[in-house]
Design an enzyme around this catalytic site. Sequence first.
Site, short mmCIF file in Angstrom:
data_model
loop_
_atom_site.label_atom_id
_atom_site.label_comp_id
_atom_site.label_asym_id
_atom_site.label_seq_id
_atom_site.Cartn_x
_atom_site.Cartn_y
_atom_site.Cartn_z
N GLY A 37 22.96 1.41 32.29
CA GLY A 37 22.93 -0.15 32.34
C GLY A 37 23.37 -0.88 33.67
N ARG A 38 24.67 -0.75 33.78
CA ARG A 38 25.35 -1.28 34.99
C ARG A 38 24.64 -0.85 36.27
NH1 ARG A 38 30.42 -3.34 34.82
NH2 ARG A 38 30.62 -2.29 32.54
N TYR A 59 37.63 -9.09 30.90
CA TYR A 59 37.96 -7.96 31.29
C TYR A 59 38.93 -8.29 32.27
CZ TYR A 59 33.78 -6.54 29.26
OH TYR A 59 32.73 -6.17 28.02
N CYS A 87 37.19 -25.65 29.21
CA CYS A 87 38.61 -26.08 28.85
C CYS A 87 39.18 -24.65 28.29
CB CYS A 87 38.41 -27.19 27.63
SG CYS A 87 37.68 -28.60 28.50
N GLU A 88 39.63 -23.97 29.08
CA GLU A 88 40.32 -22.69 28.83
C GLU A 88 41.15 -22.16 30.20
OE1 GLU A 88 40.21 -20.72 25.97
OE2 GLU A 88 38.72 -21.86 24.81
N TYR A 141 25.87 -7.30 32.39
CA TYR A 141 27.09 -8.07 31.48
C TYR A 141 27.42 -9.39 32.01
CZ TYR A 141 26.82 -3.41 30.02
OH TYR A 141 26.64 -2.14 29.68
C1 LIG Z 1 26.77 -0.12 26.62
C2 LIG Z 1 25.95 1.12 26.48
C3 LIG Z 1 25.39 1.88 27.32
C4 LIG Z 1 25.42 1.35 28.82
O1 LIG Z 1 26.81 1.21 29.70
P1 LIG Z 1 26.56 1.24 31.01
O2 LIG Z 1 28.19 1.18 31.29
O3 LIG Z 1 26.22 -0.30 31.51
O4 LIG Z 1 25.80 2.18 31.69
C5 LIG Z 1 24.81 2.89 27.06
N1 LIG Z 1 24.74 3.49 25.88
C6 LIG Z 1 25.36 2.84 24.88
C7 LIG Z 1 25.49 3.44 23.54
C8 LIG Z 1 26.10 1.79 25.12
O5 LIG Z 1 26.84 1.07 24.11
#
Ligand SMILES: *Cc1c(COP(=O)(O)O)cnc(C)c1O
Length: 406
Positions: free
Chosen positions: A272-273, A313, A340-341, A369
């Site tokens: 993802g990231r 985080y 307001c936090e 994210y």
């Molecule tokens: C969140 C997640 C990902 C992606 O994680 P990244 O750190 O963004 O690569 C892949 N697989 C599962 C099951 C996840 O929950």
Amino acid sequence: MTLIYKGQNLFLDSMSINSIAKNNQTPFYIYSYKKIRDNFSIFSNYFKRINPLICFSVKSNSNTSLISELGKLGSGADVVSEGELLKALKAKIRPNKIVFSGIGKTKNELQLAIKKNILLINIESESEAKLINKISKKLKKITSIGIRLNPGVDANTLSKISTGKTDSKFGLPKSNFLKLCRNIEKLKNLRIKAISVHIGSQITSVAPYRKTLNVLYKLIKLSKINFKYIDLGGGFGIPYKKKEKKINLKNYSTLVEKFQKKLNCKVIFEPGRFIVGNAGALISKIIFIKNSGKTKFIILDAGMNDFVRPALYDVKHDIIPVLKSKRKAKGNIEFVGPICESTDTFVKYKNFFTLNENDLVAITNVGAYGSSLSSNYNSRPLVAEILIKSGKTKIIRKRQKISAII
Ligand SMILES: *Cc1c(COP(=O)(O)O)cnc(C)c1O
């Protein structure tokens, strides 16, 4: 990231942020298609010898247009909810390239996934296996499942995004895993096709991945099951600051190649990231500047509801001016949001560029994210998302109308 200055002006790819902001209300997210495409091809190239199925983790950025662009590049999708599954299908990701993860899938969600014949439902409990079997029987289907293992490996990342330790709620510990494999054979409408792991996010060292592969290999031998797929999850870390480490994917790919040869399986990844993290910025305007004792607070129109990573985080994202002043001002400044936090604060600097009210700034590396974790907190509308592709801007999500939340 792909933000660069031409003179004093900030550009994303070949587009001036300042000119984009003239036509779009701040705050807004802006993404570089080129960067996303490059990241996807960098990732694919590292692993080209094993030809894996790459399933983009939709929760990292769930904009349907971005999922669709990634689909055109050859990506599948890793989804964690009915909404994400529907988005992936809308983005024309073929069901045989979709995996469904998550510890608490509901009956409705499972029903949809089963009806759509997706590649894998990665299950995390015996109850889930029984429920999928029951639904599949009713629908006269045989459903392909993966079983998520908790390998008991510490990913050495932020504790809040670590998912593979023994005390984590994710997956099944080794002994339960083997027991479940045996019990599932009695469930006639299920086929075990995969073993899956995902040990955490923003992982910058290969060591925890190596440990995980070792655990996997031993367990697969013990189970005596021929898994067609091995889903190695995501978690690949990126540098958020210039000097930060990024994961050495070359070393990891060597390990995965050996692993894949020994087991002769198809490998799945769920990044993802790594694909979107450094491809996006959040553009925000300075509402007010106020002096409070030792710190000058720079109050932005973007808050923790728009971008929650720093509050959630405790991580820092660099903020840079859209028009860079020639001079720097002495003293401490802190970029904060309007919410307001007390946790609605982004980052502090010493001796930063001179800033004025109404100036624009860019919060960097927010492609993953960022928007997907945003909310309507303080009854603030979700902001626009803009994609830069081939020298043009395209609004890929309109700013939410305030009437939609009243
Ligand atoms: C969140 C997640 C990902 C992606 O994680 P990244 O750190 O963004 O690569 C892949 N697989 C599962 C099951 C996840 O929950």
